[in-house]
Scaffold this motif. Structure first.
Motif, mmCIF file in Angstrom:
data_model
loop_
_atom_site.group_PDB
_atom_site.id
_atom_site.type_symbol
_atom_site.label_atom_id
_atom_site.label_comp_id
_atom_site.label_asym_id
_atom_site.label_seq_id
_atom_site.Cartn_x
_atom_site.Cartn_y
_atom_site.Cartn_z
ATOM 1 N N GLN A 317 6.339 -6.275 8.137
ATOM 2 C CA GLN A 317 7.313 -5.545 7.333
ATOM 3 C C GLN A 317 6.762 -5.218 5.965
ATOM 4 O O GLN A 317 6.968 -4.124 5.431
ATOM 5 C CB GLN A 317 8.596 -6.376 7.198
ATOM 6 C CG GLN A 317 9.733 -5.641 6.492
ATOM 7 C CD GLN A 317 10.146 -4.387 7.231
ATOM 8 O OE1 GLN A 317 10.383 -4.420 8.431
ATOM 9 N NE2 GLN A 317 10.210 -3.254 6.528
ATOM 10 N N ARG A 318 6.025 -6.162 5.380
ATOM 11 C CA ARG A 318 5.442 -5.908 4.062
ATOM 12 C C ARG A 318 4.435 -4.766 4.128
ATOM 13 O O ARG A 318 4.400 -3.909 3.234
ATOM 14 C CB ARG A 318 4.774 -7.172 3.528
ATOM 15 C CG ARG A 318 4.047 -6.955 2.211
ATOM 16 C CD ARG A 318 3.618 -8.236 1.570
ATOM 17 N NE ARG A 318 2.866 -8.003 0.356
ATOM 18 C CZ ARG A 318 2.576 -8.922 -0.541
ATOM 19 N NH1 ARG A 318 2.981 -10.157 -0.356
ATOM 20 N NH2 ARG A 318 1.884 -8.631 -1.619
ATOM 21 N N ALA A 319 3.611 -4.747 5.165
ATOM 22 C CA ALA A 319 2.636 -3.662 5.320
ATOM 23 C C ALA A 319 3.342 -2.318 5.451
ATOM 24 O O ALA A 319 2.904 -1.305 4.884
ATOM 25 C CB ALA A 319 1.753 -3.933 6.528
ATOM 26 N N GLN A 320 4.456 -2.288 6.195
ATOM 27 C CA GLN A 320 5.216 -1.044 6.354
ATOM 28 C C GLN A 320 5.826 -0.597 5.027
ATOM 29 O O GLN A 320 5.826 0.592 4.697
ATOM 30 C CB GLN A 320 6.303 -1.223 7.409
ATOM 31 C CG GLN A 320 5.766 -1.394 8.823
ATOM 32 C CD GLN A 320 6.857 -1.697 9.834
ATOM 33 O OE1 GLN A 320 8.007 -1.997 9.464
ATOM 34 N NE2 GLN A 320 6.524 -1.629 11.112
ATOM 35 N N ASP A 321 6.341 -1.556 4.256
ATOM 36 C CA ASP A 321 6.943 -1.223 2.962
ATOM 37 C C ASP A 321 5.896 -0.681 1.997
ATOM 38 O O ASP A 321 6.130 0.317 1.294
ATOM 39 C CB ASP A 321 7.607 -2.464 2.356
ATOM 40 C CG ASP A 321 8.830 -2.915 3.142
ATOM 41 O OD1 ASP A 321 9.371 -2.089 3.898
ATOM 42 O OD2 ASP A 321 9.229 -4.082 3.015
ATOM 43 N N GLU A 322 4.748 -1.311 1.955
ATOM 44 C CA GLU A 322 3.682 -0.838 1.063
ATOM 45 C C GLU A 322 3.211 0.550 1.476
ATOM 46 O O GLU A 322 2.920 1.400 0.622
ATOM 47 C CB GLU A 322 2.525 -1.823 1.063
ATOM 48 C CG GLU A 322 2.834 -3.145 0.377
ATOM 49 C CD GLU A 322 1.619 -4.042 0.291
ATOM 50 O OE1 GLU A 322 0.514 -3.598 0.658
ATOM 51 O OE2 GLU A 322 1.770 -5.188 -0.150
ATOM 52 N N ALA A 323 3.139 0.783 2.781
ATOM 53 C CA ALA A 323 2.713 2.103 3.267
ATOM 54 C C ALA A 323 3.732 3.177 2.869
ATOM 55 O O ALA A 323 3.352 4.296 2.491
ATOM 56 C CB ALA A 323 2.533 2.067 4.784
ATOM 57 N N ALA A 324 5.028 2.840 2.947
ATOM 58 C CA ALA A 324 6.067 3.801 2.561
ATOM 59 C C ALA A 324 5.975 4.138 1.078
ATOM 60 O O ALA A 324 6.127 5.301 0.669
ATOM 61 C CB ALA A 324 7.451 3.231 2.882
ATOM 62 N N ARG A 367 5.008 -4.046 -8.700
ATOM 63 C CA ARG A 367 3.549 -4.144 -8.724
ATOM 64 C C ARG A 367 2.941 -3.273 -7.628
ATOM 65 O O ARG A 367 1.941 -2.590 -7.858
ATOM 66 C CB ARG A 367 3.116 -5.599 -8.552
ATOM 67 C CG ARG A 367 1.611 -5.786 -8.674
ATOM 68 C CD ARG A 367 1.216 -7.240 -8.706
ATOM 69 N NE ARG A 367 1.458 -7.895 -7.442
ATOM 70 C CZ ARG A 367 2.374 -8.837 -7.250
ATOM 71 N NH1 ARG A 367 3.156 -9.215 -8.248
ATOM 72 N NH2 ARG A 367 2.551 -9.403 -6.073
ATOM 73 N N TRP A 368 3.524 -3.275 -6.435
ATOM 74 C CA TRP A 368 3.022 -2.401 -5.369
ATOM 75 C C TRP A 368 3.073 -0.944 -5.822
ATOM 76 O O TRP A 368 2.114 -0.198 -5.669
ATOM 77 C CB TRP A 368 3.880 -2.539 -4.116
ATOM 78 C CG TRP A 368 3.912 -3.873 -3.493
ATOM 79 C CD1 TRP A 368 3.071 -4.928 -3.737
ATOM 80 C CD2 TRP A 368 4.829 -4.324 -2.498
ATOM 81 N NE1 TRP A 368 3.428 -5.994 -2.964
ATOM 82 C CE2 TRP A 368 4.492 -5.657 -2.194
ATOM 83 C CE3 TRP A 368 5.902 -3.737 -1.842
ATOM 84 C CZ2 TRP A 368 5.200 -6.408 -1.253
ATOM 85 C CZ3 TRP A 368 6.603 -4.495 -0.903
ATOM 86 C CH2 TRP A 368 6.243 -5.806 -0.613
#
Length: 479
Positions: A317-324, A367-368
């Motif tokens: 989920q974190r990877a998906q959020d960062e990608a978005a 931060r992201w």
């Protein structure tokens, strides 16, 4: 200019995955060993001469493993330590503090101390290096050294160590790229002499020079990160200048009045809210597991942790959020710089602004977003022939942009709207910030490191002079 490309491999069988995992564990163990060596400031002179560090460490090399692989681990450790030191100095704004505190030879001496890692290490040991190319009084040297040492001690935290063993670096002698029957492969060295792990790539690409191999345990695959040169056009001289403010509702607001990345605020709010809900639910499950253990029901506690408290879905989920976030930020920057302006003026993007009552989660999401925005702006401006300038952003969203006014007050801003209490100038608060950022670019008094209290005093004095002395006539540019 360099750009990084990533090439994924297909899922690996058990044998190849074991070879890659063994190589990763060996490499990270070696790197961690040298990070411990470099943790002491007395050895930081090696950071100025990595080849000398490699030569000094060769006596510890394993004879049955490639020398080049162990060289890479040494250089990787040195590079990690250098980035740690530079990040610590940047995050504490030490150079700005030096600029504000000292002048003349004393300022030059303080900057001279921060220019070489050997000198930084000497300062941490309480030494006062003597420059050979310019003169500064012994008392001034000692005062500057103590100031720099104090800031270094405050900013330098725990020295870096290898915490997550998921990547390693290779030079061109440690891998080979080839194609067979339309399929591209990369053959990577292993810890076994004479043996290489042949990995099938998804698609094909240009892989040259030093690369970094990153493991993905969930998919049992790896990605090859390689960099290549990007042709940079000549800097533009007559394409105009714009100021860009990093918003909280949209990604960017321009001094021209345009806003880019609509829906950005809702995305950050959704990610933050979902993270908070997930965290609260997991905390309750942690408590249930602890209560079960306290009652002697270890089997129940084990089931809760095994079935409900795993980290795979969290990581996904974190990877998906960062990608978005990267997607919406990248598109916003592309649109904002579509005209390829000569100069792009922004605030210091290392600062973070809170968005929710939970500061920790707000800063995580911010931060992201800020990191993605900083990376995209740096790349797009350089690739497009523009110059990126960072200026002091203090009070830019509270200062009236009207050249006959310039009144500063926190009540000028009401959420996303700006309304000057003095002259009635009305507009979007983020656009106002972009306009003021642009004006700060050539401001002779307000520098990047000028303290915010001094910035406000300068702005209020200019406002007073406009009203009392010039009777509403605009001051010359920058005054």
């Amino acid at each position: 200019m360099k750009r990084t490309a990533k090439y994924e491999t297909r899922p690996l069988n058990r044998g190849k995955w074991r070879d890659i995992l063994d190589l990763t564990l060996f490499y990270t163990d070696v790197k961690d060993t040298y990070l411990r060596v470099l943790a002491r400031a007395m050895r930081w002179h090696y950071l100025d001469a990595p080849n000398a560090f490699r030569n000094a460490m060769k006596s510890q090399y394993r004879p049955d493993v490639s020398v080049h692989l162990q060289d890479q681990a040494v250089f990787d450790a040195a590079d990690t330590m250098k980035r740690f030191i530079e990040a610590s100095i940047a995050s504490s704004h030490m150079r700005g503090q030096v600029f504000a505190r000292y002048q003349g030879p004393q300022r030059r001496y303080a900057y001279w101390l921060l220019r070489r890692y050997e000198r930084i290490g000497a300062v941490l040991q309480g030494k006062t290096p003597t420059p050979e190319t310019f003169d500064v009084a012994p008392s001034d040297r000692k005062d500057a050294m103590r100031f720099v040492r104090r800031y270094l001690r405050q900013s330098l935290g725990t020295p870096p160590r290898v915490r997550v063993r998921r990547s390693f670096a290779l030079d061109s002698t440690l891998y080979r790229v080839f194609e067979e029957r339309g399929q591209q492969y990369i053959a990577i060295t292993s810890t076994t002499p004479g043996k290489r792990a042949v990995l099938p790539l998804r698609g094909s690409g240009r892989i040259t020079g030093n690369v970094r191999v990153v493991l993905h345990p969930r998919s049992r695959s790896v990605s090859i990160h390689t960099s290549y040169d990007v042709k940079v056009p000549e800097p533009r001289s007559s394409a105009g200048c714009i100021g860009l403010d990093a918003g909280v509702t949209e990604v960017i607001a321009s001094s021209t009045g345009d806003k880019y990345g609509r829906g950005y605020g809702k995305l950050l709010d959704r990610i933050t809210d979902e993270t908070m809900r997930t965290g609260k639910a997991r905390n309750k499950l942690h408590q249930l597991a602890k209560k079960a253990e306290a009652k002697g029901d270890g089997a129940k506690a084990s089931r809760i942790r095994r079935n409900n408290l795993g980290r795979k879905q969290l990581a996904k989920q974190r990877a998906q959020d960062e990608a978005a976030i990267r997607t919406i930020v990248g598109e916003a920057v592309r649109q904002a710089l579509a005209t390829s302006p000569a100069v792009v003026v922004v605030e210091d993007l290392t600062h973070m602004r809170g968005r929710t009552q939970n500061r920790k989660l707000s800063r995580l999401v911010s931060r992201w977003a800020r990191s993605a925005l900083k990376d995209r702006l740096e790349f797009r401006t350089e690739a497009g022939g523009s110059r990126l300038e960072t200026v002091n952003a203090a009070y830019t969203s509270q200062t009236c942009p009207n050249p006959t006014c310039g009144y500063v007050h926190q009540d000028n801003r009401h959420g996303d709207r700006f309304h000057c209490l003095q002259c009635g100038w009305d507009g979007d608060a983020d656009v106002v910030a972009g306009m003021n950022l642009l004006q700060r670019w050539d401001d002779p008094e307000i520098r990047l490191w000028t303290p915010k209290e001094q910035v406000k005093a300068i702005l209020m004095e200019r406002f007073r002079r406009r009203k009392e002395t010039l009777r509403g006539t605009p001051l010359p540019a920058g005054l």
